[in-house]
Enzyme design. Structure first.
Site, PDB file in Angstrom:
ATOM      1  CG  ASP A   1      -2.141  -0.810   1.027  1.00 23.60           C
ATOM      2  OD1 ASP A   1      -2.649  -0.776  -0.101  1.00 23.60           O
ATOM      3  OD2 ASP A   1      -2.586  -1.488   1.980  1.00 23.60           O
TER       4      ASP A   1
ATOM      5  CG  ASP B   1      -9.741  20.819   6.074  1.00 23.74           C
ATOM      6  OD1 ASP B   1     -10.102  19.735   6.580  1.00 23.74           O
ATOM      7  OD2 ASP B   1      -9.320  20.929   4.910  1.00 23.74           O
TER       8      ASP B   1
ATOM      9  CD  GLU C   1      -5.064  15.139   3.101  1.00 22.23           C
ATOM     10  OE1 GLU C   1      -5.838  15.202   4.080  1.00 22.23           O
ATOM     11  OE2 GLU C   1      -4.830  14.076   2.480  1.00 22.23           O
TER      12      GLU C   1
ATOM     13  CB  THR D   1     -20.643  18.331   0.716  1.00 23.07           C
ATOM     14  OG1 THR D   1     -20.714  19.151  -0.449  1.00 23.07           O
ATOM     15  CG2 THR D   1     -21.055  19.114   1.934  1.00 23.07           C
TER      16      THR D   1
ATOM     17  CD  GLN E   1     -23.717  15.862  -2.524  1.00 22.16           C
ATOM     18  OE1 GLN E   1     -23.518  16.312  -1.407  1.00 22.16           O
ATOM     19  NE2 GLN E   1     -23.844  14.552  -2.771  1.00 22.16           N
TER      20      GLN E   1
ATOM     21  NE  ARG F   1     -14.757  16.393  -6.668  1.00 20.13           N
ATOM     22  CZ  ARG F   1     -14.097  16.413  -7.825  1.00 20.13           C
ATOM     23  NH1 ARG F   1     -14.688  16.830  -8.900  1.00 20.13           N
ATOM     24  NH2 ARG F   1     -12.848  16.034  -7.871  1.00 20.13           N
TER      25      ARG F   1
ATOM     26  CB  SER G   1     -13.861  22.855   2.604  1.00 19.04           C
ATOM     27  OG  SER G   1     -12.458  22.896   2.454  1.00 19.04           O
TER      28      SER G   1
ATOM     29  CE  LYS H   1      -8.676  23.916   2.789  1.00 19.92           C
ATOM     30  NZ  LYS H   1      -8.905  22.525   2.916  1.00 19.92           N
TER      31      LYS H   1
ATOM     32  CG  ASP I   1      -7.360  -4.926   1.952  1.00 19.24           C
ATOM     33  OD1 ASP I   1      -7.509  -4.557   0.776  1.00 19.24           O
ATOM     34  OD2 ASP I   1      -6.846  -4.230   2.840  1.00 19.24           O
TER      35      ASP I   1
END
Lengths: 584, 712
Positions: free
Chosen positions: B331, B368, B372, B400, B402, B404, B406, B418, B545
């Protein structure tokens, strides 16, 4: 007689010529024995197909490893039965001008020296075993005991088809290792090997031999009147001759070794000139060498085949060099005696000399040929040890096909140990080597030492063996050991000095011959069949490479170590002690 | 009635937990010859003499039979009043052969004892505890029962400070759990319902909060129980390579049995009757006793090493198979890169300054909570573009699926946003703004370097782009380089888009990648590789997995993962460390190498033994053979000292090699050719030379001794 330095050129030629010839020969063998599917049956290849139709086989069959083994064994069983019958009833068959009786009526001298006449199937059994196994160990004397019909229909016929069987087995193994879904058709392979390899090759050799003065005639023996006939009490001399060149050709090139004349290639009619000596010795190894080149072509892995070829060649050159070195020393028998120190000439033709004799001894024992141009019994003990060691290792080219199969077994064992040492489940040519393969390989590896050691031990301890030797002590023991080694390796050369035409020797070596031949011929095919059925593992940098010097070293090490560990005590008691005693 | 008062959970004192942890750590760093273990192994090596047990090992069984025969001959010699020297010699041989068997058993017993110590440390966590079983999920009512009465499907509530009574899956709540009793690591881990970190192991302790778990393993059936059974040898089967090697060893033994047996009649030819005990001594010297004695120990030690690395393998076969792995699926997140992406640069566009971008991006990220977002704020603060709080009465706009995007709406009405580049571009165009020149090329440039671009806008003005980068773990590319030398292909699995994935793959130096990986894509990739004959290893934790873990040849489930994942894999990593796969492969390779190297050593040893024993056996009849006595043995003590020296060497080499058997031969990722040459030099050539020196030294020591007692 000092040695001319030029005599050392002989081994260079004797190795150089067949090595050079092996490449074009191997290429031709691969093309004619393993044609592409589209080309099979076309052109010249139509001939074997036509012959196959004659015996009622319409189209080539795709044989599994089992079918192939069964076909091979069945064919050999048929050979055995037919040859046995023919030998036994040869007195009733045509082409018997000297009215020779059944080979079974030969009789024998027992260990106490008493002659036993009457029916003795032992020698028939032994002779059949010997020729069916491509060995040519002879406990009888051809010109005295066999009719022309037996010579032609049994001996000559077997000299062609038995090496062909070995080559067929090799073809099957190679197809398995290549990952083919089937092993081919045994009968087609047999036709092809005889038609495209042995017949043309022998034709060329025979022609060259005839050109050099080897007789090729169906005339009766020549009569001559010696100049000093009266003085020598020989009014007339009978000089045997016959279709010698034809027989020498297949005798040399088919790893057969059974000569036309008793003294084999020491006889001037078998081997009249330096050129015939070179030609004969070169044709001993030419086809076994060429088969290794063929292996590279068929596996499409020339580097791996080169490793195998190189390993065989290294062993052969090393062994032969030791033999030459030991033979250029004075005869061990003269050690400490006030005589001029000269190379050992005992048991040798003066025209051949010690170097060419030792070269031949090395080559004929490495390949399972067994023809001789000197008497191995008279070799110095250390030189005499070389033919024995070659036969004990049994992978120095050995029989056509059979030698490759033997080395294949060692490769499996070497791959197994080396594979573990690089930290992976061992793989060979992309196939995993697991318990089942290892079991088969070890079984084949076991057979050879068991046959030799058990046989030699039994005959050394019992009067029926110990009383038949011509010399006391270690030399006598070497004679017993050599006989069993030669039988187990399907070589056929004799140390001689042994009264070996007794029921005990005939039966024992006969059984050893069969057990030395067929399991080692068939089990590798099964092994290749197992590997063929496996999924191919991709190669990575973590994979053990089998096509480089490291692996070649590993393989030689495995062969020598296993050989040394299996045979060292016996060899120490035989030739080594013989040598040390002689030095005292 | 509150749950708190209801449960009288056994609260383990901190002292108790500490000692457990230490116990586990201690087990992981055991000394090779721990006195207690040596004592235990010694006793056990005598119990193992039972022929039924010895028969499993054909080589050592042969030695045992030889010992008995030698003993019988010795007794006969005593009864028939043979020379004292002969009786002493035969008795000495009997003793030495016996010691050889004992040494072999000791090696196996010691390896078992080490495994058992590991198992015991795990078992200590399996004490019977009390559990509060809920009558049904969602209810707070239940009863306190013994943990041994728990069955699969039961729901158990666990409070802070309590021990988790069984393996299970968190179905409600979130808690920090101390797993040090199992892993030896002190940092607590978070376990929560849903997601991929829901698995809990019995014996670990909840540190905070309350969780409800569903029991997933019957008592005695948990992973730890199975592991304990495995390392204790109860269900230890021979692995495929071990079986193949046993065949090779048995066949060699058979060859040597014939070689020695044939010597007796051969000697008869030379009018010599060989002494049976001497022949048996030769046989024992020749058969591969060294590897025969250590084979079982090597296998157990392989499992043991896996356990020391905190990996529980469900079978020895799995450990061995790990050495054959061709492809590793790793991963990206957590293995190749450190957990999360970080903001590394503000790129200004269309007349804005980087500082503007930093200010707006920083403000928009204040609420946020994602890693990130935090890293953007952090970088903005470093640039001193923002400080303190967002102006009062600002309203936050959450991300959200929808929108995308914030951001934050400032009190004066300015809207800071952003979000994904295309979304933000569309957003400002709708507000009448203009996308600045070079926007698309900047965005593409960032993406193509494996970073994620995040557009920043103030009202309808697109200010610039924030560059979010994956940070590679230090030293990871060197590690992959090593793997490549071992012949492994590394495949990176990531949810990123192909462009980003490709760039990171290049940076990290992996061979291939699966981008936008779904469980199905992983499974398909594994099947494809296996179709080409490759063996694939992967690590996973989530329930989704599980199919891939089951399909992979080696599936390592993280201990933190779901029960389904743990069931599907054939190993569990107690540390949940994604880089563990590499260690697993090395352990597997080491296991095979140790077997191969010691086999080669064992067989190579035989040459010297021949040179010692054969001249000694025949010197009386064939005095010329003295030349072969190249070690110059048998000077005063006669032939017997050479034979005894060879047998002594053969016996003591076993305990001397126990450290190599248990630790494994050194593995270096240098490619197969170099490895083979190295091992051939050390164990092949070394195996030929070592006994010449060893036997000579032993002979020098015992020779005067033997003259004294009159042997020879």
């Amino acid at each position: 007689m000092a040695l001319a330095p030029t005599s050392f050129l002989h081994p260079l030629w004797a190795f150089g010529v067949p090595i050079a010839a092996s490449f074009p020969l191997g290429w031709m063998m691969a093309r004619s024995l393993d044609p592409k599917e589209a080309k099979a049956g076309k052109g010249l290849d139509a001939l074997p197909m036509f012959l196959c139709r004659l015996i009622g086989r319409k189209t080539p069959v795709k044989m599994s490893w089992k079918d192939y083994c069964i076909a091979l064994l069945a064919f050999n069983a048929a050979l055995f039965v037919i040859t046995f019958t023919l030998f036994y009833v040869q007195q009733h068959l045509p082409l018997n001008p000297d009215t020779k009786g059944s080979l079974g009526a030969l009789g024998y001298k027992d260990s106490a020296g008493v002659q036993h006449d009457g029916v003795d199937t032992g020698v028939v059994f032994n002779t059949v075993c010997s020729f069916v196994t491509n060995t040519n160990l002879q406990h009888y004397s051809g010109e005295q005991h066999l009719s022309y019909f037996s010579q032609l229909a049994c001996i000559l016929w077997l000299m062609f088809v038995t090496p062909a069987c070995g080559l067929c087995a090799m073809l099957a193994v190679l197809r398995g290792l290549r990952g083919d879904s089937h092993m081919g058709d045994f009968y087609v392979d047999l036709m092809r090997t005889v038609l495209f390899v042995f017949l043309p090759f022998c034709f060329v050799i025979a022609t060259l031999l005839i050109a050099s003065g080897v007789p090729m005639t169906f005339d009766a023996a020549a009569k001559a009147t010696p100049l000093d006939g009266v003085a020598a009490k020989m009014e007339a001399q009978t000089i045997c001759r016959g279709p010698v060149a034809a027989i020498i050709a297949i005798k040399q090139s088919g790893t057969n070794g059974g000569g036309f004349f008793g003294p084999n290639s020491a006889h001037p009619f078998e081997n009249p000139t330096p050129w015939t000596n070179l030609l004969s010795v070169a044709s001993i190894v030419a086809l076994p060498m060429a088969s290794m080149v063929m292996a590279g072509k068929m596996l499409r892995n020339a580097r791996h085949a080169a490793v195998l070829y190189g390993v065989m060649l290294t062993l052969l050159i090393t062994g032969t060099s030791i033999a030459i070195w030991a033979e250029t020393a004075p005869s061990a028998a003269t050690h400490g005696l006030p005589v001029v120190a000269e190379p050992n000439m005992e048991g040798k033709e003066t025209r051949v000399g010690p170097v060419a004799s030792a070269t031949w001894a090395g080559m004929t024992s490495g390949t399972s040929n067994g023809s001789v141009n000197s008497m191995h019994d008279s070799l110095n003990p250390l030189a005499g040890m070389i033919p024995m060691s070659h036969m004990m290792l049994n992978v120095v080219f050995s029989g056509i096909g059979a030698g490759f199969e033997n080395l294949f077994i060692y490769v499996i064992v070497a791959v197994f140990l080396a594979g573990l040492m690089v930290g992976r489940t061992p793989e060979y040519l992309g196939k995993k080597v697991e318990a089942r393969e290892v079991k088969l390989a070890m079984l084949v590896m076991l057979i050879h030492p068991v046959l030799i050691l058990a046989g030699a031990a039994l005959f050394a301890a019992q009067p029926f063996g110990a009383k038949t030797v011509a010399n006391p002590g270690s030399h006598g023991f070497s004679e017993i050991l050599y006989e069993f080694t030669s039988a187990a390796a399907n070589n056929g050369s004799g140390f001689e000095g042994l009264g070996d035409n007794t029921p005990a020797w005939n039966v024992a070596t006969g059984i050893v011959l069969l057990l030395g031949r067929f399991p080692a011929l068939v089990l590798p095919i099964a092994l290749a069949g197992f590997l063929a059925a496996k999924k191919r593992v991709p190669e990575t940098t973590g994979t053990l490479r089998t096509d480089n010097l490291t692996f070649a070293g590993m393989l030689i090490g495995t062969v020598l170590l296993v050989g040394a560990l299996s045979f060292m005590p016996a060899v120490v008691l035989g030739p080594v002690a013989d040598h040390l005693v002689a030095l005292k | 009635m509150s749950v708190d008062t209801e449960i009288k959970a056994p609260k383990r004192s901190t002292e108790d937990a500490r000692s457990l942890k230490l116990h586990r750590r201690h087990a992981r760093t055991l000394k090779l010859f721990d006195p207690a273990m040596v004592r235990m192994a010694t006793i056990r090596s005598f119990a193992m003499l039972d022929p039924r047990n010895m028969m499993r090992n054909p080589v050592m069984f042969l030695v045992e039979v030889g010992t008995v025969l030698t003993a019988i001959v010795t007794v006969q010699s005593i009864l028939s009043h043979q020379a004292v020297g002969l009786i002493l010699y035969q008795a000495a041989l009997t003793f030495l052969l016996f010691i050889t068997v004992i040494f072999a058993n000791f090696a196996e017993a010691l390896a078992e004892a080490r495994g058992k110590a590991q198992a015991d440390s795990l078992r200590a966590t399996r004490q019977d505890t009390e559990a509060f079983r809920l009558f049904r999920l969602g209810s707070d009512e239940g009863e306190t029962i013994s943990s041994t009465k728990l069955r699969t499907g039961d729901y158990v509530a666990i409070e802070a400070g309590q021990v988790i009574p069984a393996d299970g899956e968190v179905v409600a709540g979130i808690a920090s759990v101390d797993e040090s009793a199992i892993t030896g690591e002190s940092a607590p881990v978070i376990r929560e319902a849903g997601g991929d970190h829901s698995g809990v192991t019995g014996g670990t302790r909840v540190l905070s909060d309350r969780i409800v778990i569903e029991v997933t393993a019957e008592p005695g059936q948990s992973f730890l129980d199975r592991m304990i059974a495995l390392v204790e040898g109860a269900i230890r089967h021979k692995t495929p390579n071990e079986i193949a090697l046993t065949i090779v060893l048995a066949a060699f033994s058979l060859i040597f049995l014939i070689v020695t047996a044939a010597l007796y009649p051969m000697a008869k030819y030379f009018e010599l009757t060989l002494d049976i005990p001497t022949l048996i001594a030769l046989l024992v010297c020749l058969i591969p006793t060294t590897i025969g004695a250590l084979l079982a120990a090597i296998g157990i030690a392989g499992m043991d090493r896996a356990l020391m690395a905190n990996i529980i393998a469900k079978s020895g076969k799995a450990v061995e198979l790990a050495g054959d792995i061709d492809t590793l699926l790793l991963d990206k997140t957590g293995t190749i890169t450190i957990g999360n992406r970080k903001a590394t640069q503000f790129v200004a566009l269309g007349g804005a300054t980087p500082r503007d971008v930093a200010r707006v991006a920083g403000l928009a990220s204040m609420a946020d909570p994602t890693p990130e977002g935090k890293s953007i704020l952090e970088l903005a603060r470093q640039d001193a573009a923002v400080d303190g709080e967002v102006p009062h009465r600002s309203t936050f706009v959450e991300f959200t699926a929808q929108t995308r995007m914030s951001g934050v709406n400032l009190p004066e009405g300015t809207r800071l946003r952003k979000g994904a580049p295309d979304t933000v571009a569309k957003y400002i165009t709708e507000l009448g703004g203009v996308v600045p020149d070079g926007y698309q090329s900047t965005v593409d440039a960032i993406a193509s370097r494996g970073a994620t671009p995040l557009a920043v806008a103030e009202d309808n003005r697109l200010l610039g782009v924030v560059k979010l980068e994956d940070i590679l773990k230090p030293g990871i590319s060197e590690r992959f380089q090593r793997l490549r030398q071992m012949g492994l292909r590394v495949v990176m699995v990531t949810g990123d888009n192909p462009l980003t994935a490709k760039a990171i793959a290049q940076q990290a130096g992996v061979d291939d990648f699966i981008a936008q990986a779904t469980p199905e894509a992983k499974l398909a990739y594994i099947r494809k590789e296996q179709g080409e004959g490759k063996l694939v290893a992967m690590m996973g934790d989530g329930t989704n997995d599980a199919p891939a873990l089951a399909q992979a040849d080696i599936g390592v489930a993280m201990n933190s993962g779901t029960q389904a994942a743990k069931e599907a894999g054939n190993m569990v990593d107690l540390d949940s460390d994604p880089t563990k796969l590499i260690e697993v492969v090395e352990i597997g390779k080491q296991l095979l190498m140790t077997r191969g190297a010691l086999t080669t050593f064992s067989i190579a040893n035989d040459l010297a033994k021949y040179f010692a024993v054969i001249p000694a056996m025949f010197i009386a009849t064939l005095p010329g053979l003295r030349v072969l006595d190249i070690m110059g043995l048998a000077t005063r003590g006669g032939a017997s000292s050479a034979i005894l020296a060879a047998v002594i060497f053969n016996a003591i080499i076993i305990p001397l090699l126990i450290p190599i058997a248990l630790k494994g031969v050194t593995y270096r990722p240098v490619g197969a050719g170099a490895l083979l040459r190295r091992n051939l030099l050390y164990y092949g050539l070394g195996g030929v030379i070592a006994p010449f020196i060893g036997i000579k030294l032993i002979d020098l020591m015992i020779d005067p001794l033997m003259t004294m007692v009159g042997i020879g």
